[in-house]
Design an enzyme around this catalytic site. Structure first.
Site, PDB file in Angstrom:
ATOM      1  N   LYS A   1     -12.037  11.516  -7.377  1.00  0.00           N
ATOM      2  CA  LYS A   1     -11.368  11.988  -8.984  1.00  0.00           C
ATOM      3  C   LYS A   1     -11.986  13.291  -9.302  1.00  0.00           C
ATOM      4  O   LYS A   1     -13.207  13.358  -9.428  1.00  0.00           O
ATOM      5  CB  LYS A   1     -11.155  10.732 -10.058  1.00  0.00           C
TER       6      LYS A   1
ATOM      7  N   GLU B   1      -7.844  14.004  -5.135  1.00  0.00           N
ATOM      8  CA  GLU B   1      -7.367  13.729  -6.312  1.00  0.00           C
ATOM      9  C   GLU B   1      -7.624  15.145  -7.518  1.00  0.00           C
ATOM     10  O   GLU B   1      -9.136  15.430  -7.958  1.00  0.00           O
ATOM     11  CB  GLU B   1      -7.256  12.579  -7.422  1.00  0.00           C
TER      12      GLU B   1
ATOM     13  N   ASP C   1       1.105  -1.465   0.137  1.00  0.00           N
ATOM     14  CA  ASP C   1      -0.403  -0.064   0.170  1.00  0.00           C
ATOM     15  C   ASP C   1       0.989   0.903  -0.217  1.00  0.00           C
ATOM     16  O   ASP C   1       1.758   1.239   1.182  1.00  0.00           O
ATOM     17  CB  ASP C   1      -1.170   0.031   0.857  1.00  0.00           C
ATOM     18  N   HIS C   2       1.137   1.451  -1.218  1.00  0.00           N
ATOM     19  CA  HIS C   2       2.349   2.397  -1.109  1.00  0.00           C
ATOM     20  C   HIS C   2       2.089   3.866   0.201  1.00  0.00           C
ATOM     21  O   HIS C   2       3.244   4.639  -0.025  1.00  0.00           O
ATOM     22  CB  HIS C   2       2.467   3.237  -2.874  1.00  0.00           C
TER      23      HIS C   2
ATOM     24  N   LYS D   1      -5.327  18.276  -5.759  1.00  0.00           N
ATOM     25  CA  LYS D   1      -4.378  17.298  -5.415  1.00  0.00           C
ATOM     26  C   LYS D   1      -4.012  18.116  -3.502  1.00  0.00           C
ATOM     27  O   LYS D   1      -3.763  18.336  -3.374  1.00  0.00           O
ATOM     28  CB  LYS D   1      -3.197  16.931  -6.280  1.00  0.00           C
TER      29      LYS D   1
ATOM     30  N   HIS E   1      -6.002   2.896   0.528  1.00  0.00           N
ATOM     31  CA  HIS E   1      -5.276   3.939   1.415  1.00  0.00           C
ATOM     32  C   HIS E   1      -5.434   5.129   2.651  1.00  0.00           C
ATOM     33  O   HIS E   1      -4.912   4.931   3.555  1.00  0.00           O
ATOM     34  CB  HIS E   1      -5.033   5.418   0.519  1.00  0.00           C
TER      35      HIS E   1
HETATM   36  C1  BG6 Z   1      -3.248   4.194  -6.075  1.00  0.00           C
HETATM   37  C2  BG6 Z   1      -4.526   4.821  -6.759  1.00  0.00           C
HETATM   38  O1  BG6 Z   1      -3.591   3.761  -5.277  1.00  0.00           O
HETATM   39  O2  BG6 Z   1      -3.105   6.306  -6.009  1.00  0.00           O
HETATM   40  C3  BG6 Z   1      -4.821   5.481  -7.726  1.00  0.00           C
HETATM   41  O3  BG6 Z   1      -5.103   2.998  -7.764  1.00  0.00           O
HETATM   42  C4  BG6 Z   1      -4.370   6.551  -7.193  1.00  0.00           C
HETATM   43  O4  BG6 Z   1      -6.129   5.518  -8.619  1.00  0.00           O
HETATM   44  C5  BG6 Z   1      -3.029   7.249  -7.161  1.00  0.00           C
HETATM   45  O5  BG6 Z   1      -4.369   8.580  -8.569  1.00  0.00           O
HETATM   46  C6  BG6 Z   1      -3.507   8.087  -5.945  1.00  0.00           C
HETATM   47  O6  BG6 Z   1      -1.360   8.536  -5.332  1.00  0.00           O
HETATM   48  P1  BG6 Z   1      -0.923   9.241  -5.029  1.00  0.00           P
HETATM   49  O7  BG6 Z   1       0.214   8.382  -4.527  1.00  0.00           O
HETATM   50  O8  BG6 Z   1      -1.189  10.327  -6.178  1.00  0.00           O
HETATM   51  O9  BG6 Z   1      -2.434  10.152  -3.455  1.00  0.00           O
END
Ligand code: BG6
Length: 501
Positions: free
Chosen positions: A345, A221, A182-183, A350, A245
């Site tokens: 979205k 976003e 989960d980045h 953002k 997230h």
């Molecule tokens: C991803 C989603 O996990 O996270 C995307 O699949 C989203 O749809 C993205 O745009 C958002 O990541 P960050 O780091 O730009 O907030």
């Protein structure tokens, strides 16, 4: 955070010709190399169904210019780095792909010694099981310490499919070898929540239902679905953002203090939070949630299409691109404190931000004219952009009499630290290479997270919205999201910028 390991490493990327490799994985690996965070002996193997080594090298070099935080690669450094990169064309259904891969890895190890072997699946989820089987059959999953598999989300599309996927992986790998990404957990500012909460004595005593009125978590976003319409149609914002997230951010705010910084300790405490979330299925989920889909609108003065006009999207799609939720965490610390979550979205800007809104003081001794709009304390944690933390409080305005106004005290990353923040993928890849699972999702975390959203997935599927699209691109989402808070006498915090120090 782990110090760089000296054990050699082989990082194999399946789906190497894809977007993630170019945008995130290779820039992250190159930056780790520049920062001397990779072991001196390492090999990166790209595996994909088509292409050749030269195309691959050109492709990832282009990615540096476009996506690396450091911009275009320095020719000398790049020449050094690229020596460690190789490419293999292979079909994931063919055992030969895996035996060939095993040969390459063994050859590397003959010269450099036992490596940690990272298998990064940057492929559509449909082939996760296939690749795991192939690795298992080629003997590349049997070393329970050194063989590690990294899985990108989505990890299933509901509880049942996520369990099925897990079972497929467990045929070859043990849970401890599986790194579910989960980045958001790799972002500096997300990790800083733990430092802020648990390395400072000041906040913990007020971090509870006695002092906190409510919590807001916004991940907005300004972009639309871009080129991912096909994927997004099968996902929607609830699966794409909330299940992972946003719930992870909720955990960081709500978890109990840790006994130690041990992988399982951190993850146990998070699971405790998720398990305490009041099940939406026990209430009418529609009363606690709002869904939305963007229609056409404007961004920076230019017209932008609605979701239904995006490539790969059904012109009658009922997929949600916006979600707002009210959740409760039923435990001693948080009973009856609402957590409002929203994500979408094509919103106004953002922003990933957590706002802790404290209760008003019990008795206001000041004159009614002292303040036009008295605002209780707020703590604002900016995950991105303008990374930092602001505390908003009341102060006396200079001059005669007692007039109050809201002022801010702020910490901003950029102005405070000289080194630039690393990309989330740099941190996450380094942790996998070091064999530390703290920042990755454990199977039970995935399961409870699916449990939380499942009643909503069901409720929405059984009653598709006939009001879509219900917000214009460039707005802050559907009006109903404002109503969700207005019903409780509250409103969404205005996005706050961090004052620069
Ligand atoms: C991803 C989603 O996990 O996270 C995307 O699949 C989203 O749809 C993205 O745009 C958002 O990541 P960050 O780091 O730009 O907030």
């Amino acid at each position: 955070m782990n110090a760089p390991t000296s054990q050699p490493a082989v990082v194999t990327i399946f789906g190497a010709a894809g977007d993630l490799t170019k945008r995130k994985l290779m820039p992250a690996l190159y930056n780790l190399f520049l920062d001397k965070q990779l072991p001196s002996h390492f090999l990166i193997i790209g595996v994909a169904r088509r292409g050749d080594e030269q195309n691959f090298r050109d492709y990832i070099k282009e990615g540096m210019t476009e996506f690396s935080r450091r911009g275009a690669a320095d020719p000398k450094k790049w020449a050094e780095f690229i020596q460690h990169v190789t490419y293999t064309v292979g079909d994931f259904t063919s055992p030969k792909t895996f035996t060939h891969l095993a040969e390459k890895i063994h050859k590397f190890e003959e010269t450099n010694g036992q490596s940690s072997r990272i298998f990064y699946l940057s492929t559509p989820p449909a082939v996760f099981g296939l690749i795991a089987d192939g690795l298992g059959a080629a003997g590349l999953a049997s070393d329970k310490v050194n063989d590690r598999i990294v899985i990108e989300k989505p990890f299933g599309r509901d509880l049942e499919s996520s369990e099925a996927l897990n079972n497929e992986l467990l045929k070859s790998f043990d849970e401890k070898q599986i790194y579910r990404i989960d980045h958001y957990l790799g972002k500096e500012t997300v990790q800083n929540i733990l430092a802020f909460r648990f390395a400072n004595a000041l906040y913990e005593p007020v971090w509870n239902r006695r002092y906190v009125d409510h919590v807001q978590i916004t991940v907005s976003e300004d972009v639309g679905v871009e080129k991912r319409g096909g994927y997004y149609e099968t996902s929607g914002a609830l699966r794409d953002m909330v299940q992972n997230h946003l719930l992870q951010l909720l955990c960081m705010v709500a978890m109990e203090p840790l006994v130690s910084f041990d992988a399982d300790e951190v993850r146990n405490k998070k699971v405790d939070v998720l398990k305490a979330v009041r099940p939406l299925g026990r209430m009418n989920p529609h009363d606690y949630s709002v869904r939305g889909q963007y229609g056409p609108g404007t961004k920076d003065g230019l017209a932008v299409p609605g979701y239904r006009q995006e490539t790969g999207v059904d012109p009658k799609s009922t997929t949600e691109t916006f979600v707002a939720l009210k959740l409760y965490v039923d435990n001693w610390r948080w009973q009856d404190v609402p957590f409002y979550l929203r994500t979408g979205k094509r919103l106004s800007r953002k922003l990933s931000q957590i706002v802790i809104v404290f209760r008003p003081v019990p008795h206001l001794m000041f004159d009614a004219n002292a303040s036009e709009s008295f605002e209780p304390n707020r703590l604002i944690i900016n995950i991105q952009p303008d990374e930092g933390i602001i505390l908003k409080f009341q102060a006396k305005e200079p001059g005669a009499g007692m007039r109050l106004s809201t002022v801010s005290m702020g910490f901003d990353y950029e102005g405070t630290f000289t080194s630039s923040s690393r990309e989330a993928y740099e941190t996450l890849l380094q942790e996998v290479i070091s064999g530390d699972t703290t920042l990755f999702m454990r199977d039970d975390q995935e399961r409870v997270a699916w449990n939380i959203v499942e009643p909503l997935l069901e409720a929405w599927a059984s009653r598709p919205s006939n009001a879509f699209p219900n917000y214009s691109a460039g707005s802050w989402g559907p009006e109903a999201a404002d109503m969700l808070l207005a019903r409780d006498g509250r409103s969404w915090a205005n996005p706050m910028l961090i004052p620069k120090s």
